[in-house]
Design an enzyme around this catalytic site. Structure first.
Site, PDB file in Angstrom:
ATOM      1  N   LYS A  57       0.856  -1.203   0.000  1.00 14.12           N
ATOM      2  CA  LYS A  57       0.000   0.000   0.000  1.00 14.12           C
ATOM      3  C   LYS A  57       0.886   1.244   0.000  1.00 14.12           C
ATOM      4  CE  LYS A  57      -3.765  -2.418   2.276  1.00 14.12           C
ATOM      5  NZ  LYS A  57      -4.373  -2.856   3.525  1.00 14.12           N
ATOM      6  N   GLN A 101      -4.540  -1.673   9.780  1.00 14.70           N
ATOM      7  CA  GLN A 101      -4.389  -3.001   9.199  1.00 14.70           C
ATOM      8  C   GLN A 101      -4.912  -4.075  10.147  1.00 14.70           C
ATOM      9  OE1 GLN A 101      -3.226  -3.677   5.979  1.00 14.70           O
ATOM     10  NE2 GLN A 101      -3.944  -5.739   6.456  1.00 14.70           N
ATOM     11  N   ASP A 124     -10.946   2.671   4.153  1.00 15.05           N
ATOM     12  CA  ASP A 124     -11.198   1.233   4.027  1.00 15.05           C
ATOM     13  C   ASP A 124     -12.700   0.949   3.946  1.00 15.05           C
ATOM     14  OD1 ASP A 124      -9.186  -0.595   3.707  1.00 15.05           O
ATOM     15  OD2 ASP A 124      -8.697  -0.756   5.836  1.00 15.05           O
TER      16      ASP A 124
END
Ligand code: NAP
Length: 296
Positions: A57, A101, A124
């Site tokens: 990412k 994460q 997200d």
């Protein structure tokens, strides 16, 4: 209908095209003397897979010209400290979007952490506000993997209207939002959402015009579960140990070799859904920067 040579839905190529589009937009932003979009990843612990996702990412953010930061914490960070970091990120005007994460260590309540994220920075798309807005077709950040699949389907020119779409797996981040998005106006599929208690799974899958496999079991979807001419989207990612130099090979939830000859089109693993997931995160970050979803 193709019997032997399905169209390969090239997620790698489509993702590269979208990245080029984002890169051009960022260059234009910089030409106007403005700061670039800023994406932050919060990483707790040393899990190898999480580390490699975050690295990827970070790398791809930089490739399109974003500012990219990683906040790394040891496995034993307290929940309170993590929530304080999130408060800080929520207030930092130089941060447009961030991700935490997953998975987090067991002593941290992931749900609490997700709910602490400012929905305006939740690129997200996991916060209940974004999930609720998605459900109501209001502007929101779509979760990256389903968003990537929708984009893949659109850019590959796959006809969806009136088709029977079977989604295999009902997780909060993949299967459930995927089923919702495919049933919405614009996609107009008739959707069946399957899970571990589904009866007659084989028959249901074999009736799908579009089969989306997000089950987390290598090569689960076999040739007899696929209708001739179906479109098959394989979300699974598995590293299987072997004797190769790398020590493993990567495969999906679909038995590709056996299933591909039956399909009209299919996504490969790797190189299908995977690259689209990160690119969707970049798209969401650019939207956050431009305040396209939330105006203030
Ligand atoms: P997950 O949370 O483990 O969910 C799996 C789902 O499959 C559950 O709903 C489960 O049903 C269902 N299931 C399990 N065994 C089944 C069976 N025998 N028959 C029918 N249904 C069954 O997985 P996930 O997070 O959605 O991920 C799915 C796969 O996609 C994994 O391989 C993951 O690595 C991959 N993935 C890829 C990307 C990408 O970027 N390409 C992103 C995210 C995930 P129950 O709900 O009844 O337990």
């Amino acid at each position: 209908m193709s019997e032997k040579s399905p169209i390969l839905i090239d997620g790698k190529l489509i993702a590269a095209t979208i990245k080029e589009e984002i890169k051009k937009e960022v260059a234009d932003i910089l030409d106007h003397g403005q700061r670039p979009p800023h994406l932050v990843a919060v990483l707790v612990g040393d899990d190898g897979a999480s580390l490699s996702y975050v690295k990827s990412k970070e790398k791809q953010s930089q490739e399109v010209g974003f500012t990219s930061s990683v906040y790394r914490f040891p496995e034993n960070i307290s929940e309170k400290e993590l929530l304080e970091t999130i408060d800080f990120l929520n207030k930092d005007n130089e941060v447009d979007g961030y991700i935490v994460q997953m998975p987090l260590p067991k002593h941290i309540d992931s749900r609490k952490v997700t709910e602490h994220i400012d929905p305006r920075k939740d690129v997200d798309g996991f916060h209940p506000v974004n999930a609720g807005r998605m459900m109501l077709s209001l502007p929101c950040y779509l979760p990256a993997t389903p968003y990537g699949i929708i984009t893949l389907i659109e850019r590959a020119g796959i006809e969806t209207s009136g088709k029977h779409c079977v989604v295999l797996g009902r997780s909060d981040i993949v299967g459930t939002p995927m089923a919702l998005l495919m049933s919405r106006k614009g996609k107009d599929c008739t959707v069946t959402l399957c899970h571990s208690k589904t009866q007659n799974l084989k028959e249901i899958c074999a009736s799908a015009d579009i089969l989306i496999a997000a089950i987390g079991k290598p090569a689960f979807v076999t040739e007899d579960m696929v209708k001739p001419g179906a479109v098959v989207i394989d979300v699974g990612i598995h590293r299987i140990k072997d004797d190769s130099e790398k020590g493993y090979y990567v495969t999906g939830d679909v038995d590709y070799k056996a299933v591909a000859p039956k399909c009209s089109s299919i996504t490969p693993v790797p190189g299908g859904v995977g690259p689209m997931t990160i690119v969707s995160l970049l798209t969401n970050t650019l939207k956050a920067y431009k305040k396209e979803v939330y105006k203030d």
